[in-house]
Design a protein around this motif. Structure first.
Motif, PDB file in Angstrom:
ATOM      1  N   LYS A 346      46.847  39.866  41.646  1.00  0.00           N
ATOM      2  CA  LYS A 346      45.624  39.701  42.433  1.00  0.00           C
ATOM      3  C   LYS A 346      44.710  40.905  42.290  1.00  0.00           C
ATOM      4  O   LYS A 346      43.490  40.774  42.072  1.00  0.00           O
ATOM      5  N   THR A 347      45.281  42.110  42.381  1.00  0.00           N
ATOM      6  CA  THR A 347      44.487  43.341  42.291  1.00  0.00           C
ATOM      7  C   THR A 347      43.872  43.494  40.910  1.00  0.00           C
ATOM      8  O   THR A 347      42.671  43.789  40.763  1.00  0.00           O
ATOM      9  N   GLU A 349      43.308  41.213  38.560  1.00  0.00           N
ATOM     10  CA  GLU A 349      42.312  40.181  38.246  1.00  0.00           C
ATOM     11  C   GLU A 349      40.980  40.470  38.943  1.00  0.00           C
ATOM     12  O   GLU A 349      39.900  40.194  38.401  1.00  0.00           O
ATOM     13  N   GLU A 350      41.064  41.027  40.171  1.00  0.00           N
ATOM     14  CA  GLU A 350      39.828  41.363  40.900  1.00  0.00           C
ATOM     15  C   GLU A 350      39.077  42.494  40.220  1.00  0.00           C
ATOM     16  O   GLU A 350      37.836  42.533  40.243  1.00  0.00           O
ATOM     17  N   GLN A 351      39.793  43.436  39.603  1.00  0.00           N
ATOM     18  CA  GLN A 351      39.167  44.615  39.012  1.00  0.00           C
ATOM     19  C   GLN A 351      38.873  44.462  37.523  1.00  0.00           C
ATOM     20  O   GLN A 351      38.166  45.285  36.947  1.00  0.00           O
ATOM     21  N   GLY A 353      37.075  42.425  35.772  1.00  0.00           N
ATOM     22  CA  GLY A 353      35.688  42.200  35.357  1.00  0.00           C
ATOM     23  C   GLY A 353      34.814  43.433  35.429  1.00  0.00           C
ATOM     24  O   GLY A 353      33.742  43.487  34.818  1.00  0.00           O
ATOM     25  N   THR A 354      35.240  44.434  36.168  1.00  0.00           N
ATOM     26  CA  THR A 354      34.413  45.640  36.344  1.00  0.00           C
ATOM     27  C   THR A 354      34.817  46.763  35.407  1.00  0.00           C
ATOM     28  O   THR A 354      34.236  47.852  35.460  1.00  0.00           O
ATOM     29  N   GLN A 355      35.818  46.528  34.570  1.00  0.00           N
ATOM     30  CA  GLN A 355      36.331  47.587  33.707  1.00  0.00           C
ATOM     31  C   GLN A 355      35.543  47.703  32.410  1.00  0.00           C
ATOM     32  O   GLN A 355      34.936  46.741  31.923  1.00  0.00           O
ATOM     33  N   ARG A 360      39.889  47.510  29.530  1.00  0.00           N
ATOM     34  CA  ARG A 360      40.242  46.094  29.662  1.00  0.00           C
ATOM     35  C   ARG A 360      41.589  45.788  28.978  1.00  0.00           C
ATOM     36  O   ARG A 360      42.379  44.991  29.484  1.00  0.00           O
TER      37      ARG A 360
END
Length: 735
Positions: A346-347, A349-351, A353-355, A360
């Protein structure tokens, strides 16, 4: 001579051909004897093996009782069958109305290390003058032996040099009883309310008789007075003591046919049928798989079927894992790791997109590890039967699964056989570890040092040739199992018929009684012996090509032909199409709308017999020394060496010397031809001259067999009553 003597033979022979109450002659054919129960050597069995023996005995006995009890069901014009006509008294409950297997404390499981025997029948005829003599016991015979000398002729008319022989004819009955011939009958006495033995006396007062054996039919022989030559009757007749005791008070002329015995040579098969069964003996191993077959473990069995045959299971959620692990301390770590992996996913996958592009790859790697941990934990929980996902089975699969114990005998239960096949894979087929330099299972397209030729080039050539031949035969895989562990046991017998009902005997169906072996004394108590033989012999494993089988089945145009969803294996459809198969296969119906499942089983069964015939030819092994085990849902079968003698390496030797020649011969047109011609073809395509085997070798009593399912020879199996001929399986394989 009055005391029973002891003999030794191979364990398989003692448990079958020489089992208690069987008639036999020693080498040379001189003198008939009957086997007597003996307390064999004690045998050490694992608890699962022991439990399965009692389970199989209970299943076979109960099925026998139910079938025999219904022998005349629905025919009000015939007398009803009573429970004591169906099974031995010891197999009935205290009310004598229901089947009940004796407690384990009353049964002695043992090795058939030896067997006792006595001469029988004690009836004798003079070859010279036809005079007859019989004796009640061995002591009586001992005392009268001097009078059986050539000089002591008992003929009151003409003295001759007597030449006495043991009479080789006995009277047998479907109750399991037998009787030696004598001039008289067992009869029911109304005055005394019991069965009495009445020996005849001629009207002239003589009690000396000759046996007239001039008729070709032994049922037409008769006794005649040695003094006045008057026949006692037109033919000799005898009544069964046990049946007289059961129905004696209700005896009437219409029930006389039920008590009449049949004259037969003591060597005839109708004189004795041993009751035995066998199963793969995993000896306590793979119990995690086999326990799924026990009552109350249906969810675990469903989980197994879903994983092995591709039935769609609902997605496992974190809530499912928490519910499965709740209240189980041994699962606390699994649950914690599962939750940790879920939180990581969960953590990340949430982050993700911002990497940056550089990070990545690292985050994707973390994600793969977390998903891998979740899968590993859930798979382990499923393996341990803790996590059981919900599966939506087709309605017919659900019905067959819920009613499998009522529909199928254990040896025909497709669900049980699927579990046993998976256990066989786990313990043999997929094991690469070598024992004494040999693998437990050797595919013939990947030979080991023991089976391969000496040179590498020759090995490669042989493997390639084998691969081509197997493809032409429609075989997906084939190989040698070095130790196919089986447990075989025998516990009782019947006479006149090997199944629970003797059809249309003198105008009505007769219940055939299942008898336990007579009891023995063991540890100061009376117990019923069950003779157990464990063996681990060489075997050939064959699994057919699923695509070829599917194409062939579609060509048969059976109305219940199944379709498979994405990811489903052939077994998924077979489970839904499965039809009732009891232990005696007495419910098989001939129909214009045949079942595709009977075709699946007939194909595997006929193919197994074809292979056995060729194994016998190329190895030198007798057909009766081979056996078969069929796994319908996996489209597989095993042909094994059945015995405990010293020639147990014949199958591997056969493959080294003649493996490709055997496969080539099976492809030939002659392999599926029959010497009896068109009659066999039009009546189902199976007879003793082509596919039938000795009953000791055939798991299905030579039923569900047909050459027509293998090659287009004309005709159809017996259960298919449609007119047109079918195309055989070999017609769908690729060259």
């Amino acid at each position: 001579m009055a005391k029973a003597k002891t003999m030794t033979r191979s364990r398989n022979q003692l448990a079958t051909a020489y089992a208690p109450e069987s008639f036999f002659t020693f080498e040379g054919g001189l003198g008939a004897c009957i086997s007597r129960s003996a307390a064999g050597e004690p045998i050490e069995l694992s608890e699962p093996t022991r439990d399965l023996i009692f389970e199989r005995m209970n299943e076979l006995g109960r099925a026998w009782f139910n079938s025999s009890l219904l022998a005349r069901d629905g025919d009000a014009s015939k007398p009803a069958v009573v429970p004591s006509q169906c099974v031995d008294q010891v197999l009935l409950d205290t009310t004598r109305s229901q089947f009940q297997l004796p407690g384990e404390d009353r049964i002695y499981l043992c090795k058939p290390s030896h067997m006792e025997y006595t001469p029988a029948p004690l009836s004798f005829v003079c070859r010279t003058c036809g005079m007859f003599k019989d004796y009640e016991s061995l002591n009586d015979l001992d005392r009268d032996l001097p009078n059986l000398s050539p000089e002591q002729c008992a003929n009151p008319k003409t003295k001759a040099r007597c030449d006495w022989e043991q009479l080789d004819v006995i009277f047998v009955h479907w109750s399991g009883s037998w009787e030696a011939a004598f001039p008289g009958q067992w009869q029911w006495s109304e005055r005394e309310s019991k069965v009495v033995k009445r020996r005849d006396t001629c009207i002239c007062g003589s009690q000396l008789f000759r046996l007239n054996r001039r008729s070709a039919g032994i049922g037409d022989w008769f006794f005649e007075c040695a003094s006045c030559d008057k026949p006692l009757s037109i033919k000799w007749l005898q009544n069964d003591r046990d049946t007289l005791r059961i129905i004696g008070p209700a005896m009437g002329g219409e029930r006389l046919t039920e008590v009449r015995m049949q004259a037969t040579p003591y060597r005839a098969s109708s004189a004795y049928y041993v009751k035995s069964d066998l199963f793969i003996d995993f000896k306590g191993g793979t119990q995690q798989l086999l326990t799924r077959l026990r009552p109350g473990r249906e969810d675990e069995l469903k989980d197994f079927l879903a994983k092995h045959f591709g039935f769609a299971a609902k997605v496992i959620t974190e809530a499912d894992v928490e519910t499965a692990c709740a209240g189980k301390p041994e699962c606390a770590r699994d649950l914690a790791e599962y939750k940790s992996a879920s939180a990581t996913i969960k953590t990340v996958e949430e982050q993700l997109g911002t990497q940056t592009e550089a990070n990545r790859a690292l985050f994707k790697s973390l994600l793969d590890v977390a998903y891998g941990n979740k899968t590993r934990i859930s798979d382990d929980l499923r393996r341990r039967s803790i996590l059981l996902p919900s599966v939506d089975f087709p309605s017919m699969v659900t019905f067959n699964l819920m009613n499998r114990q009522a529909l199928f005998a254990s040896k025909f239960d497709p669900f049980r056989l699927a579990v046993e096949h998976a256990a066989l894979q786990e313990t043999r087929l997929e094991v690469e570890t070598k024992t004494n330099g040999q693998r437990p299972y050797v595919p013939f397209t990947r030979l080991d040092e023991d089976l391969a030729p000496e040179s590498e080039d020759e090995t490669n050539r042989k493997q390639e040739e084998t691969s081509i031949l197997l493809k032409r035969l429609g075989i997906g895989s084939m190989g040698l199992i070095r130790e196919f562990d089986l447990c075989k046991f025998s516990f009782g017998y019947s006479r006149m018929e090997s199944t629970p009902v003797l059809r249309d005997k003198r105008g009505m169906d007769m219940p055939v009684r299942l008898n336990m072996f007579p009891p023995i004394k063991h540890s100061d108590s009376t117990k019923y012996p069950v003779y157990v033989v464990q063996q681990g012999n060489e075997a050939l494993y064959v699994r057919l090509n699923e695509e070829v089988v599917l194409d062939w089945l579609r060509s048969l145009n059976c109305s219940d032909m199944f379709t498979l969803n994405d990811g489903e294996k052939m077994g998924a459809g077979i489970f839904g199409a499965a039809q009732r198969m009891g232990p005696f296969l007495d419910k098989l119906t001939e129909s214009d709308d045949p079942s595709v499942y009977y075709y699946v089983y007939t194909l595997l069964h006929s193919y197994s017999h074809l292979l056995m015939k060729h194994v016998s030819e190329y190895s030198g092994l007798d057909l009766s020394s081979l056996g078969e085990y069929i796994f319908p849902a996996d489209l597989a079968f095993v042909v094994y060496r059945n015995g405990t003698t010293m020639d147990l390496g014949n199958i591997s030797a056969m493959w080294r010397n003649s493996g490709t020649a055997l496969l080539t011969a099976m492809l030939g047109a002659k392999a599926t031809q029959c010497g009896t011609g068109s009659l066999c073809t039009h009546r189902g395509g199976a007879c003793p001259d082509c596919l039938m085997m000795p009953e000791t070798s055939c798991i299905a009593g030579n039923k569900l067999l047909s050459r027509s399912v293998l090659r287009s020879v004309g005709g159809r199996p017996r259960f298919d009553k449609r007119k047109d001929s079918i195309r055989g399986f070999f017609n769908f394989t690729k060259p």
